[in-house]
Design an enzyme around this catalytic site. Structure first.
Site, PDB file in Angstrom:
ATOM      1  N   GLY A 167       0.838  -1.188   0.000  1.00 32.42           N
ATOM      2  CA  GLY A 167       0.000   0.000   0.000  1.00 32.42           C
ATOM      3  C   GLY A 167       0.874   1.239   0.000  1.00 32.42           C
ATOM      4  O   GLY A 167       2.041   1.193  -0.425  1.00 32.42           O
ATOM      5  N   ILE A 169       2.330   2.929   2.452  1.00 33.51           N
ATOM      6  CA  ILE A 169       3.529   2.841   3.285  1.00 33.51           C
ATOM      7  C   ILE A 169       4.495   1.816   2.709  1.00 33.51           C
ATOM      8  O   ILE A 169       5.704   2.063   2.598  1.00 33.51           O
ATOM      9  CB  ILE A 169       3.174   2.507   4.736  1.00 33.51           C
ATOM     10  N   THR A 252       6.043  -2.332  11.648  1.00 32.28           N
ATOM     11  CA  THR A 252       5.562  -0.996  12.008  1.00 32.28           C
ATOM     12  C   THR A 252       4.072  -0.868  11.688  1.00 32.28           C
ATOM     13  O   THR A 252       3.558   0.235  11.600  1.00 32.28           O
ATOM     14  CB  THR A 252       6.337   0.101  11.242  1.00 32.28           C
ATOM     15  N   SER A 253       3.384  -1.999  11.514  1.00 37.94           N
ATOM     16  CA  SER A 253       1.973  -1.949  11.118  1.00 37.94           C
ATOM     17  C   SER A 253       1.067  -2.048  12.344  1.00 37.94           C
ATOM     18  O   SER A 253       0.669  -1.021  12.912  1.00 37.94           O
ATOM     19  CB  SER A 253       1.663  -3.044  10.100  1.00 37.94           C
ATOM     20  N   ARG A 254       0.729  -3.254  12.773  1.00 44.03           N
ATOM     21  CA  ARG A 254      -0.049  -3.495  13.982  1.00 44.03           C
ATOM     22  C   ARG A 254       0.556  -4.688  14.715  1.00 44.03           C
ATOM     23  O   ARG A 254       0.976  -5.665  14.100  1.00 44.03           O
ATOM     24  CB  ARG A 254      -1.519  -3.776  13.648  1.00 44.03           C
ATOM     25  N   GLU A 283       0.039  -4.337  23.588  1.00 46.60           N
ATOM     26  CA  GLU A 283       0.591  -2.981  23.500  1.00 46.60           C
ATOM     27  C   GLU A 283      -0.150  -2.076  24.478  1.00 46.60           C
ATOM     28  O   GLU A 283      -1.385  -2.012  24.414  1.00 46.60           O
ATOM     29  CB  GLU A 283       0.435  -2.460  22.069  1.00 46.60           C
ATOM     30  N   HIS A 304       5.712   2.551  19.574  1.00 40.91           N
ATOM     31  CA  HIS A 304       4.716   2.964  18.575  1.00 40.91           C
ATOM     32  C   HIS A 304       4.917   4.426  18.180  1.00 40.91           C
ATOM     33  O   HIS A 304       4.027   5.265  18.319  1.00 40.91           O
ATOM     34  CB  HIS A 304       3.295   2.741  19.111  1.00 40.91           C
ATOM     35  N   ALA A 306       6.376   5.364  15.003  1.00 42.23           N
ATOM     36  CA  ALA A 306       6.762   5.453  13.599  1.00 42.23           C
ATOM     37  C   ALA A 306       6.275   6.724  12.924  1.00 42.23           C
ATOM     38  O   ALA A 306       6.923   7.241  12.018  1.00 42.23           O
ATOM     39  CB  ALA A 306       6.272   4.227  12.830  1.00 42.23           C
TER      40      ALA A 306
END
Length: 342
Positions: A167, A169, A252-254, A283, A304, A306
């Site tokens: 996508g 990113i 760095t997504s979820r 998290e 978190h 980024a």
């Protein structure tokens, strides 16, 4: 004002914000709203959000990823017209509940792609070249001389980068690989021919493959997919075992995209070399969580951050505020999660 009782003598809409976001957003809301902001360091509880929305009879709610917003919260105020989240992702907001109630939902897409891509590369370089270990080595007083085998790590240049999710990113991360003359493999629900053309024009050697081939061949694997039921634990034991023994995983997504227990075992048993995580499951990650025993030799974890550049966070705050203002005015949201999911 930023705190106070319900009701605005000027007839302005009342909005509740669940955290202190950058002033760029708060000042925009303050111009035309009766503004109330939670001032605690930690997120407010669900019960508190319900209580405040009811007390204020709020017209709008601006929330964060840390707030799970469901129908119970939406029903707290009979006047609620919009939920605006200070985030690109919106899996923490029940969109079906919102649609059933005619409540608009806004998010902040597109704003953090380049900044997050920068940070993904920061984690990749940090884990590959062992910079956190190097600093600890210096601070612990172990640096006595130069050594030919001291803290060696893999080359990044001319390596193979695997991007799962091409996508906005993922494409931005892949574009940066041109400077390192890397081969880029990517997997997704299908080929992204438009992104491929753009990347090839930027000098990136990019190829679509299935995820198994990507894991087999990549020296670095970086994750850029949204969190859905289908992507929960997308990287688990089987996938980690499939990766190269010397490979490095970046997320760095979820957090729940990766099975934390499986990653812990993979690092312990050497299925992969290292990992860099900006998101975790759970998290935040408790300071006594067992996976942290791998830090910093095999694991780098950041909280978190980024998207945490000043410019990006200001832009996110502005977008979230603009979504909220449109919603309380009964206008179409500039960035609607309900429309974007379809």
């Amino acid at each position: 004002m930023r705190d106070g009782s319900a009701g605005d003598p000027n007839g302005n809409p009342t909005v509740y914000v669940t955290r202190q976001i950058p002033d760029a957003g708060l000042e925009l809301l303050e111009e035309s709203c009766d503004l109330h902001v939670w001032d605690g360091k930690l997120p407010p509880s669900k019960d508190h959000i319900i209580e405040r929305l009811a007390e204020l009879e709020a017209d709008g709610l601006l929330c964060l990823l840390s707030d799970d917003v469901d129908g119970e919260i939406m029903d707290a105020s009979p006047n609620l017209q919009v939920v605006s989240t200070f985030s690109v992702g919106y899996d923490h907001v029940d969109l079906d509940d919102a649609a059933d109630r005619g409540i608009a939902v806004g998010h902040t897409p597109g704003v953090l792609s380049e900044t997050t891509a920068d940070f993904a590369w920061s984690l990749l370089m940090t884990t590959a070249r062992r910079t956190v270990e190097g600093q600890e080595y210096v601070l612990d007083g172990e640096w006595e001389t130069w050594g030919p085998k001291l803290l060696t790590g893999p080359d990044v240049h001319h390596a193979t980068l695997g991007v799962i999710g091409l996508g906005n990113i993922g494409e931005a991360v892949a574009r940066r690989a041109a400077g390192f003359e890397m081969e880029v493999l990517y997997s997704d629900v299908g080929p992204n021919e438009e992104a491929e053309a753009d990347l090839e024009a930027a000098g990136v050697d990019v190829t679509y493959v299935d995820q198994n081939e990507l894991l087999d061949r990549s020296d670095f694997v970086t994750l850029h997919v949204p969190l859905f039921e289908s992507t929960h634990h997308l990287i688990g034991e089987a996938e980690l075992r499939r990766m190269k023994e010397g490979a490095i995983l970046i997320n760095t997504s979820r957090g729940p995209i990766v099975d934390t227990g499986a990653l812990d075992t993979a690092l312990e048993e050497g299925w992969i070399e290292r990992a860099g995580l900006d998101v975790t499951d759970p998290e935040p990650l408790p300071e006594d969580h067992e996976i942290l025993r791998h830090c910093p030799e095999k694991l780098v974890v950041t909280p978190h951050i980024a998207s945490a550049s000043i410019g990006t966070r200001n832009q996110m705050a502005t977008m979230a505020a603009e979504n909220l203002l449109a919603g309380v005015a009964g206008e179409e949201l500039p960035n609607s999660a309900l429309e974007d999911r379809s």
